[in-house]
Design a protein around this motif. Structure first.
Motif, PDB file in Angstrom:
ATOM      1  N   THR A   1       0.835  -1.206   0.000  1.00  0.00           N
ATOM      2  CA  THR A   1       0.000   0.000   0.000  1.00  0.00           C
ATOM      3  C   THR A   1       0.867   1.251   0.000  1.00  0.00           C
ATOM      4  OG1 THR A   1      -1.790  -1.151   1.132  1.00  0.00           O
ATOM      5  CG2 THR A   1      -1.791   1.260   1.274  1.00  0.00           C
ATOM      6  N   GLU A   2       1.869   1.286   0.865  1.00  0.00           N
ATOM      7  CA  GLU A   2       2.758   2.455   0.945  1.00  0.00           C
ATOM      8  C   GLU A   2       3.491   2.686  -0.367  1.00  0.00           C
ATOM      9  OE1 GLU A   2       5.335   1.895   4.325  1.00  0.00           O
ATOM     10  OE2 GLU A   2       3.634   1.613   5.672  1.00  0.00           O
ATOM     11  N   LEU A   3       4.013   1.628  -0.961  1.00  0.00           N
ATOM     12  CA  LEU A   3       4.744   1.765  -2.222  1.00  0.00           C
ATOM     13  C   LEU A   3       3.832   2.257  -3.338  1.00  0.00           C
ATOM     14  CD1 LEU A   3       6.906  -1.501  -2.112  1.00  0.00           C
ATOM     15  CD2 LEU A   3       7.680   0.847  -1.660  1.00  0.00           C
ATOM     16  N   THR A   4       2.623   1.731  -3.387  1.00  0.00           N
ATOM     17  CA  THR A   4       1.665   2.142  -4.413  1.00  0.00           C
ATOM     18  C   THR A   4       1.281   3.605  -4.245  1.00  0.00           C
ATOM     19  OG1 THR A   4       0.825  -0.118  -4.587  1.00  0.00           O
ATOM     20  CG2 THR A   4      -0.607   1.645  -5.405  1.00  0.00           C
ATOM     21  N   LEU A   5       0.995   4.022  -3.007  1.00  0.00           N
ATOM     22  CA  LEU A   5       0.576   5.401  -2.756  1.00  0.00           C
ATOM     23  C   LEU A   5       1.644   6.417  -3.131  1.00  0.00           C
ATOM     24  CD1 LEU A   5      -1.386   5.045   0.616  1.00  0.00           C
ATOM     25  CD2 LEU A   5      -2.325   5.553  -1.665  1.00  0.00           C
ATOM     26  N   ARG A   6       2.899   6.050  -2.972  1.00  0.00           N
ATOM     27  CA  ARG A   6       3.941   7.018  -3.319  1.00  0.00           C
ATOM     28  C   ARG A   6       4.508   6.815  -4.718  1.00  0.00           C
ATOM     29  NH1 ARG A   6       7.326   4.615   1.297  1.00  0.00           N
ATOM     30  NH2 ARG A   6       8.923   3.364   0.290  1.00  0.00           N
ATOM     31  N   GLY A   7       3.891   5.919  -5.487  1.00  0.00           N
ATOM     32  CA  GLY A   7       4.313   5.729  -6.875  1.00  0.00           C
ATOM     33  C   GLY A   7       5.712   5.154  -6.986  1.00  0.00           C
ATOM     34  N   SER A   8       6.067   4.282  -6.104  1.00  0.00           N
ATOM     35  CA  SER A   8       7.406   3.702  -6.061  1.00  0.00           C
ATOM     36  C   SER A   8       7.693   2.835  -7.281  1.00  0.00           C
ATOM     37  CB  SER A   8       7.556   2.849  -4.793  1.00  0.00           C
ATOM     38  OG  SER A   8       8.815   2.217  -4.758  1.00  0.00           O
ATOM     39  N   ASN A   9       8.963   2.735  -7.594  1.00  0.00           N
ATOM     40  CA  ASN A   9       9.429   1.829  -8.641  1.00  0.00           C
ATOM     41  C   ASN A   9       9.520   0.387  -8.126  1.00  0.00           C
ATOM     42  OD1 ASN A   9      11.685   2.835  -7.005  1.00  0.00           O
ATOM     43  ND2 ASN A   9      12.978   1.595  -8.350  1.00  0.00           N
ATOM     44  N   VAL A  10       9.293   0.184  -6.837  1.00  0.00           N
ATOM     45  CA  VAL A  10       9.378  -1.144  -6.220  1.00  0.00           C
ATOM     46  C   VAL A  10       7.968  -1.693  -6.059  1.00  0.00           C
ATOM     47  CG1 VAL A  10      10.130  -2.459  -4.196  1.00  0.00           C
ATOM     48  CG2 VAL A  10      11.460  -0.481  -4.965  1.00  0.00           C
ATOM     49  N   GLN A  11       7.782  -2.924  -6.483  1.00  0.00           N
ATOM     50  CA  GLN A  11       6.498  -3.595  -6.294  1.00  0.00           C
ATOM     51  C   GLN A  11       6.689  -4.724  -5.282  1.00  0.00           C
ATOM     52  OE1 GLN A  11       4.587  -5.021  -9.869  1.00  0.00           O
ATOM     53  NE2 GLN A  11       2.879  -5.903  -8.733  1.00  0.00           N
ATOM     54  N   ALA A  12       5.785  -4.774  -4.305  1.00  0.00           N
ATOM     55  CA  ALA A  12       5.850  -5.816  -3.278  1.00  0.00           C
ATOM     56  C   ALA A  12       4.971  -6.999  -3.671  1.00  0.00           C
ATOM     57  CB  ALA A  12       5.393  -5.253  -1.933  1.00  0.00           C
ATOM     58  N   HIS A  13       5.425  -8.170  -3.294  1.00  0.00           N
ATOM     59  CA  HIS A  13       4.686  -9.413  -3.512  1.00  0.00           C
ATOM     60  C   HIS A  13       4.802 -10.230  -2.238  1.00  0.00           C
ATOM     61  CE1 HIS A  13       4.992  -8.602  -7.882  1.00  0.00           C
ATOM     62  NE2 HIS A  13       6.217  -8.212  -7.577  1.00  0.00           N
ATOM     63  N   VAL A  14       3.774 -11.023  -1.956  1.00  0.00           N
ATOM     64  CA  VAL A  14       3.865 -11.950  -0.839  1.00  0.00           C
ATOM     65  C   VAL A  14       3.598 -13.355  -1.380  1.00  0.00           C
ATOM     66  CG1 VAL A  14       1.470 -11.633  -0.070  1.00  0.00           C
ATOM     67  CG2 VAL A  14       3.173 -12.468   1.548  1.00  0.00           C
ATOM     68  N   LEU A  15       4.529 -14.240  -1.107  1.00  0.00           N
ATOM     69  CA  LEU A  15       4.441 -15.633  -1.530  1.00  0.00           C
ATOM     70  C   LEU A  15       3.825 -16.438  -0.396  1.00  0.00           C
ATOM     71  CD1 LEU A  15       5.133 -18.060  -3.381  1.00  0.00           C
ATOM     72  CD2 LEU A  15       7.418 -18.058  -2.314  1.00  0.00           C
ATOM     73  N   CYS A  16       2.737 -17.128  -0.710  1.00  0.00           N
ATOM     74  CA  CYS A  16       2.051 -17.950   0.294  1.00  0.00           C
ATOM     75  C   CYS A  16       2.003 -19.398  -0.185  1.00  0.00           C
ATOM     76  CB  CYS A  16       0.642 -17.408   0.545  1.00  0.00           C
ATOM     77  SG  CYS A  16       0.637 -15.798   1.340  1.00  0.00           S
ATOM     78  N   PRO A  17       3.108 -20.118   0.007  1.00  0.00           N
ATOM     79  CA  PRO A  17       3.112 -21.526  -0.397  1.00  0.00           C
ATOM     80  C   PRO A  17       2.353 -22.385   0.601  1.00  0.00           C
ATOM     81  CG  PRO A  17       5.218 -20.954   0.586  1.00  0.00           C
ATOM     82  CD  PRO A  17       4.395 -19.691   0.536  1.00  0.00           C
ATOM     83  N   SER A  18       1.964 -23.542   0.142  1.00  0.00           N
ATOM     84  CA  SER A  18       1.321 -24.526   1.021  1.00  0.00           C
ATOM     85  C   SER A  18       2.329 -25.657   1.224  1.00  0.00           C
ATOM     86  CB  SER A  18       0.002 -24.999   0.407  1.00  0.00           C
ATOM     87  OG  SER A  18      -0.730 -25.771   1.337  1.00  0.00           O
ATOM     88  N   ILE A  19       1.999 -26.841   0.819  1.00  0.00           N
ATOM     89  CA  ILE A  19       2.867 -27.988   1.084  1.00  0.00           C
ATOM     90  C   ILE A  19       4.033 -28.000   0.096  1.00  0.00           C
ATOM     91  CG2 ILE A  19       2.963 -30.499   1.269  1.00  0.00           C
ATOM     92  CD1 ILE A  19      -0.079 -30.402   1.784  1.00  0.00           C
ATOM     93  N   VAL A  20       5.235 -27.822   0.624  1.00  0.00           N
ATOM     94  CA  VAL A  20       6.444 -27.791  -0.198  1.00  0.00           C
ATOM     95  C   VAL A  20       7.426 -28.821   0.351  1.00  0.00           C
ATOM     96  CG1 VAL A  20       8.369 -26.381  -1.011  1.00  0.00           C
ATOM     97  CG2 VAL A  20       6.109 -25.346  -0.712  1.00  0.00           C
ATOM     98  N   ALA A  21       7.943 -29.653  -0.521  1.00  0.00           N
ATOM     99  CA  ALA A  21       8.921 -30.664  -0.108  1.00  0.00           C
ATOM    100  C   ALA A  21      10.156 -29.956   0.445  1.00  0.00           C
ATOM    101  CB  ALA A  21       9.291 -31.549  -1.302  1.00  0.00           C
ATOM    102  N   SER A  22      10.545 -30.339   1.653  1.00  0.00           N
ATOM    103  CA  SER A  22      11.698 -29.688   2.278  1.00  0.00           C
ATOM    104  C   SER A  22      12.201 -30.527   3.437  1.00  0.00           C
ATOM    105  CB  SER A  22      11.299 -28.301   2.794  1.00  0.00           C
ATOM    106  OG  SER A  22      10.430 -28.433   3.907  1.00  0.00           O
ATOM    107  N   ASN A  23      13.279 -30.073   4.007  1.00  0.00           N
ATOM    108  CA  ASN A  23      13.873 -30.720   5.172  1.00  0.00           C
ATOM    109  C   ASN A  23      13.475 -29.965   6.445  1.00  0.00           C
ATOM    110  OD1 ASN A  23      15.384 -32.765   6.322  1.00  0.00           O
ATOM    111  ND2 ASN A  23      17.301 -31.650   6.179  1.00  0.00           N
TER     112      ASN A  23
END
Length: 166
Positions: free
Chosen positions: A59-81
């Motif tokens: 929201t903050e980046l969008t309101l100030r017209g930033s060149n940076v775009q934020a994303h949030v990754l929400c994975p579920s079941i991922v093979a891992s250790n």
């Protein structure tokens, strides 16, 4: 608070550098709904916080017209250790001899038999970035089902409240 420190450290530098930039924070699909299982509260709470912190950044980046775009990754079941390297599992659920308990072993087996590969998660993440999506979900079907169930729980709880006129 690692996500907040990371955003504070990197976003100003990314903005100053100019050009199209993207910051991806990883939460979890559990940050979009609740898991009603013992021992999950700290994990789920931290993922809800990660999601909301990234949403506020977006929201903050969008309101100030930033060149940076934020994303949030929400994975579920991922093979891992995860189970064998997690301080939580090792400190809370280890049997004598340092082996994970039965619940942890079953969780580890499920992760690694049903889980998506890290390469698949990476491909979906880059596809989400290219599409301009704030929210990137790796398992949309199960996530949607769980979000719908959580929404129904909240609406039901609200409907039980006395009507105050507000």
């Amino acid at each position: 608070m690692g996500i907040i420190h990371g955003m504070q450290a990197f976003v100003p530098e990314m903005e100053a550098e100019g050009g199209e930039k993207h910051i991806v924070n990883t939460a979890s699909a559990a940050g979009l709904y609740s898991q009603h299982r013992a021992t999950m509260a700290p994990y789920v709470a931290s993922k809800h916080c990660a999601f909301v912190a990234c949403q506020a950044l977006n929201t903050e980046l969008t309101l100030r017209g930033s060149n940076v775009q934020a994303h949030v990754l929400c994975p579920s079941i991922v093979a891992s250790n995860l189970v064998n390297t997690s301080r939580y599992f090792l400190s809370q659920h280890a049997e004598v001899g340092g082996e994970p308990d039965e619940t942890s072993r079953k969780f580890d087996q499920r992760l690694n038999s049903e889980g998506m590969s890290a390469a698949q998660v990476a491909d979906l993440t880059f596809a989400g970035i290219e599409a301009g999506n704030f929210l990137i979900v790796t398992h949309p079907k199960i996530t949607r089902e769980r979000v719908d169930a959580r929404h129904a729980e909240i609406v039901h709880a609200i409907n039980l409240q006395p009507q105050s006129g507000f």
